[in-house]
Structures are given as structure tokens and as C-alpha cells.
Design a protein around this motif. Structure first.
Motif, mmCIF file in Angstrom:
data_model
loop_
_atom_site.group_PDB
_atom_site.id
_atom_site.type_symbol
_atom_site.label_atom_id
_atom_site.label_comp_id
_atom_site.label_asym_id
_atom_site.label_seq_id
_atom_site.Cartn_x
_atom_site.Cartn_y
_atom_site.Cartn_z
ATOM 1 N N ALA A 44 -6.115 45.927 128.798
ATOM 2 C CA ALA A 44 -5.228 44.913 129.387
ATOM 3 C C ALA A 44 -6.011 43.943 130.262
ATOM 4 O O ALA A 44 -5.727 42.733 130.279
ATOM 5 C CB ALA A 44 -4.125 45.595 130.194
ATOM 6 N N ASP A 47 -7.793 41.540 127.999
ATOM 7 C CA ASP A 47 -6.865 40.565 127.404
ATOM 8 C C ASP A 47 -6.297 39.592 128.429
ATOM 9 O O ASP A 47 -5.658 38.611 128.057
ATOM 10 C CB ASP A 47 -5.716 41.293 126.693
ATOM 11 C CG ASP A 47 -6.212 42.170 125.549
ATOM 12 O OD1 ASP A 47 -7.328 41.897 125.065
ATOM 13 O OD2 ASP A 47 -5.498 43.117 125.165
ATOM 14 N N SER A 49 -3.980 40.389 130.662
ATOM 15 C CA SER A 49 -2.564 40.689 130.939
ATOM 16 C C SER A 49 -2.380 41.652 132.097
ATOM 17 O O SER A 49 -1.237 41.943 132.469
ATOM 18 C CB SER A 49 -1.906 41.285 129.686
ATOM 19 O OG SER A 49 -2.582 42.473 129.264
ATOM 20 N N LEU A 50 -3.450 42.149 132.682
ATOM 21 C CA LEU A 50 -3.348 43.084 133.793
ATOM 22 C C LEU A 50 -3.408 42.329 135.116
ATOM 23 O O LEU A 50 -4.342 41.573 135.371
ATOM 24 C CB LEU A 50 -4.476 44.115 133.737
ATOM 25 C CG LEU A 50 -4.493 45.160 134.862
ATOM 26 C CD1 LEU A 50 -3.245 46.019 134.823
ATOM 27 C CD2 LEU A 50 -5.752 46.026 134.788
ATOM 28 N N LYS A 51 -2.390 42.535 135.938
ATOM 29 C CA LYS A 51 -2.334 41.943 137.264
ATOM 30 C C LYS A 51 -2.054 43.046 138.285
ATOM 31 O O LYS A 51 -1.126 43.831 138.116
ATOM 32 C CB LYS A 51 -1.253 40.871 137.353
ATOM 33 C CG LYS A 51 -1.444 39.718 136.370
ATOM 34 C CD LYS A 51 -2.725 38.949 136.633
ATOM 35 C CE LYS A 51 -2.926 37.829 135.623
ATOM 36 N NZ LYS A 51 -4.234 37.143 135.810
#
Length: 260
Positions: A44, A47, A49-51
């Protein structure tokens, strides 16, 4: 100890520091990573998309943990990579140590300033390298402290002490934070009350005052100066600020008489 440390080789700093106190890791959770080093989190992060939100960086949290930071209230400690040295490691798990994963730090933390500070410090290497370790650390802390003091002073003068913020007192708290303390109208109101005549009681006859005469300052005290220069200062647009003093404002006798 700061909640977030930024270092050129974050993985090595976390491993070295935690080895000193294996019973109680200084960098935790996840050994200073922003998330658990699982394959899903690594993918993630790759990509984008990891927060990982750290809300206590903006607003202090009520922590029940041991040894919380006095400003943030959090007892978590992370080690992140400097943006210029994120490629220093080949471990895929170290992608969880990147600054851009934290919305509160992304685009706000300027690590280039540190590189400029180190470049400026090179002129001092010739005498710092000849000192004993304790003297070296002591002098480095002093040099850094004076550098930060000068930087903060310039920042306050350039960004906070201009325009409509020029009437504000700025001081440093016990934690070194800049505290904005606007000049409230307590002193002007006290000054105004001293020059006003006492408000007439209900038993005394009310005398209608001509508007033209009321606008003039009377020398014999017949027509009191209801709102003088102190009140004029308070109503100027550049002095109207959102401050705590406006919540508990109490009009003086002259203002109350005008309202009535």
C-alpha cells in the motif's frame, strides 16, 4: 524526546538506539515505523494508498500512556528518513519510514533547512574535531541553540510583527513555544473610567444633553467625555482581533450609558 525523528539512516538509528534498552524500546511502535511491516502495508505504501495520520502533531491528545510528550501528549516515537536520503536503504520495509505517508508532515517539513545548517557548520569542524566528546556535544548544543534562537527571532519579526498583528505581544512559554498575547483593553478601560463622572442614579433628574455639545470635550465636567481616545483605539479595524479578551468584555459606564 521528540515524537518524530528525521535521520539520514533511520533504520540504523532505530536499531542502534533500541539495542541500548532492549527491555523498553525507545522507538515504538513497530520499531519506529509508521505502520506494522506487513506485506499489505508495504504494498500500500508503494502504491501511494497508505496514509498514517498523526493528529497529535496539530492538537494535543489526552494520553494515559507513560511519559507522554508535554506538547503532543503522545508517547509514540518514530524514526523517518530524510527526503534526500530515502534511497540509502534496500530493505523494502523501510518504505514505512517515509515522511510523505504522514499527511500532517507531507509538504510541511522542510529537511533542506537542515542540510543548509550542516553546510554552514563545516567551517567549525576544524576546532570541533579536536575537542573531547563531552565538550564537543556541549558546544554543538550551544551552537544549535543560538542558531535556532536567531532563526525564531527573524521569523517572529518578519511574519508575526507586521500589519494588523503589530499590536500583539509575543512571548515564549516554558516549553519554548511562541505564545500570542494580544493587548487587551483592560488598561484603556481603567483609564477611561477614571476620567468619567459617576453614572447618575435613578433618583437624580435625567438631563437631556444636546448632541453637538456632547461631542465636544467639556472643560467644566458638565458634559462627560463618554468615549475618549482609548475607546477610539479599540474600534479601529486594525486593532479588532479574535482574542479571548472580547469574550469577557465589560463596557464601562460611558459605553453602557450610550447603549441605554
Amino acid at each position: 524526546m521528540p515524537n518524530v525523528c528525521v535521520y539520514d539512516f533511520a533504520r540504523g538509528l532505530a536499531a542502534h538506539t533500541n539495542l541500548w534498552v532492549p527491555d523498553k524500546l525507545l522507538f515504538h511502535p513497530h520499531e519506529g515505523r509508521l505502520a506494522e511491516p506487513t506485506e499489505e502495508n508495504v504494498k500500500a505504501a508503494q502504491d501511494g494508498s497508505l496514509k498514517v495520520n498523526l493528529p497529535w502533531l496539530h492538537e494535543r491528545m489526552d494520553s494515559v500512556n507513560e511519559n507522554p510528550h508535554p506538547v503532543t501528549g503522545s508517547s509514540d516515537h518514530y524514526v523517518l528518513y530524510d527526503r534526500f536520503h530515502e534511497g540509502n536503504t534496500k530493505d523494502p520495509k523501510d518504505i514505512l519510514r517515509r515522511i510523505q505517508l504522514v499527511p500532517e508532515l507531507k509538504g510541511w517539513l522542510n529537511s533542506q533547512v537542515v542540510e543548509q545548517f550542516f553546510a554552514n557548520m563545516r567551517k567549525s569542524n576544524y576546532f570541533l574535531s579536536n575537542m573531547s566528546p563531552s565538550t564537543h556535544v556541549f558546544l554543538m548544543r550551544n551552537i544549535t541553540h543560538h542558531y535556532n534562537t536567531v532563526t525564531n527571532k527573524k521569523l517572529l519579526e518578519r511574519q508575526l510583527r507586521h500589519g494588523r498583528l503589530g499590536k500583539i505581544n509575543i512571548s515564549l512559554s516554558a516549553l519554548g513555544q511562541a505564545v500570542v498575547a494580544p493587548q487587551v483593553c483592560n488598561k484603556p478601560r481603567e483609564t477611561t473610567e477614571t476620567v468619567l463622572n459617576p453614572a447618575p442614579s435613578m433618583s437624580e433628574p435625567q438631563v437631556r444633553v444636546d448632541n453637538k455639545k456632547a461631542n465636544r470635550r467639556s472643560t467644566d465636567g458638565t458634559f462627560p467625555d463618554l468615549c475618549g481616545p482609548p475607546c477610539e483605539v479599540l474600534t479601529k479595524p486594525e486593532n479588532i482581533l479574535a482574542s479571548r479578551s472580547s469574550w469577557c468584555f465589560v463596557p464601562h459606564a460611558g459605553q453602557q450609558q450610550l447603549v441605554c
